[in-house]
Design a protein around this motif. Sequence first.
Motif, short mmCIF file in Angstrom:
data_model
loop_
_atom_site.label_atom_id
_atom_site.label_comp_id
_atom_site.label_asym_id
_atom_site.label_seq_id
_atom_site.Cartn_x
_atom_site.Cartn_y
_atom_site.Cartn_z
N ALA A 48 0.83 -1.20 0.00
CA ALA A 48 0.00 0.00 0.00
C ALA A 48 0.87 1.25 0.00
O ALA A 48 0.56 2.23 -0.69
CB ALA A 48 -0.94 -0.01 1.20
N HIS A 49 1.96 1.22 0.76
CA HIS A 49 2.90 2.34 0.78
C HIS A 49 3.45 2.57 -0.62
O HIS A 49 3.51 3.71 -1.10
CB HIS A 49 4.04 2.05 1.76
N LEU A 50 3.86 1.51 -1.27
CA LEU A 50 4.38 1.59 -2.64
C LEU A 50 3.33 2.23 -3.56
O LEU A 50 3.62 3.16 -4.29
CB LEU A 50 4.73 0.18 -3.13
N ALA A 51 2.09 1.75 -3.50
CA ALA A 51 1.02 2.25 -4.37
C ALA A 51 0.71 3.71 -4.06
O ALA A 51 0.51 4.51 -4.99
CB ALA A 51 -0.22 1.39 -4.20
N THR A 52 0.66 4.06 -2.80
CA THR A 52 0.34 5.44 -2.41
C THR A 52 1.44 6.40 -2.83
O THR A 52 1.16 7.48 -3.36
CB THR A 52 0.14 5.53 -0.89
N THR A 53 2.66 6.00 -2.61
CA THR A 53 3.79 6.87 -2.88
C THR A 53 4.06 7.03 -4.37
O THR A 53 4.37 8.12 -4.84
CB THR A 53 5.06 6.35 -2.18
N TYR A 54 3.93 5.94 -5.12
CA TYR A 54 4.34 5.97 -6.52
C TYR A 54 3.21 5.67 -7.50
O TYR A 54 3.46 5.51 -8.69
CB TYR A 54 5.47 4.97 -6.75
N GLY A 55 1.97 5.60 -7.03
CA GLY A 55 0.85 5.24 -7.89
C GLY A 55 0.68 6.14 -9.11
O GLY A 55 0.38 5.67 -10.20
N ASP A 56 0.90 7.41 -8.93
CA ASP A 56 0.74 8.34 -10.05
C ASP A 56 1.96 8.40 -10.96
O ASP A 56 1.88 8.86 -12.08
CB ASP A 56 0.44 9.75 -9.53
N TYR A 57 3.11 7.93 -10.45
CA TYR A 57 4.35 7.99 -11.21
C TYR A 57 5.11 6.66 -11.11
O TYR A 57 6.21 6.60 -10.56
CB TYR A 57 5.24 9.14 -10.72
N PRO A 58 4.53 5.58 -11.63
CA PRO A 58 5.17 4.27 -11.47
C PRO A 58 6.55 4.18 -12.12
O PRO A 58 7.38 3.38 -11.68
CB PRO A 58 4.19 3.30 -12.12
N GLU A 59 6.82 4.99 -13.11
CA GLU A 59 8.12 4.94 -13.75
C GLU A 59 9.24 5.34 -12.79
O GLU A 59 10.37 4.88 -12.91
CB GLU A 59 8.16 5.82 -15.02
N ILE A 60 8.91 6.16 -11.81
CA ILE A 60 9.90 6.55 -10.80
C ILE A 60 10.21 5.37 -9.89
O ILE A 60 11.34 5.20 -9.43
CB ILE A 60 9.39 7.75 -9.98
#
Length: 86
Positions: A48-60
């Motif tokens: 969930a942390h991964l999705a919340t932090t990078y959900g809008d910018y998965p390439e990062i």
Amino acid sequence: MRNHLLTARAAALFASDLPAGSRPSAPVVDAAIAGAVRRCGGTRGCVAHLATTYGDYPEIAASRMRWARGVVEAIYGARDRELVAA
């Protein structure tokens, strides 16, 4: 089962405070994973942390996840192979 465990460990390492690109020792990785799991409330919390932090910018997130998976595979994959060989 082994792949699920490696994936959970990689997600926890991803959520840890260790810098991507570092080459931490096995004890450091163990501690980082345990800390992230506690802080996030379990492995699902790490995801969930991964999705919340990078959900809008998965390439990062891609390079950090490649690093986390590589570290986890190197450390825990070697341990698993040693256990099977014993």
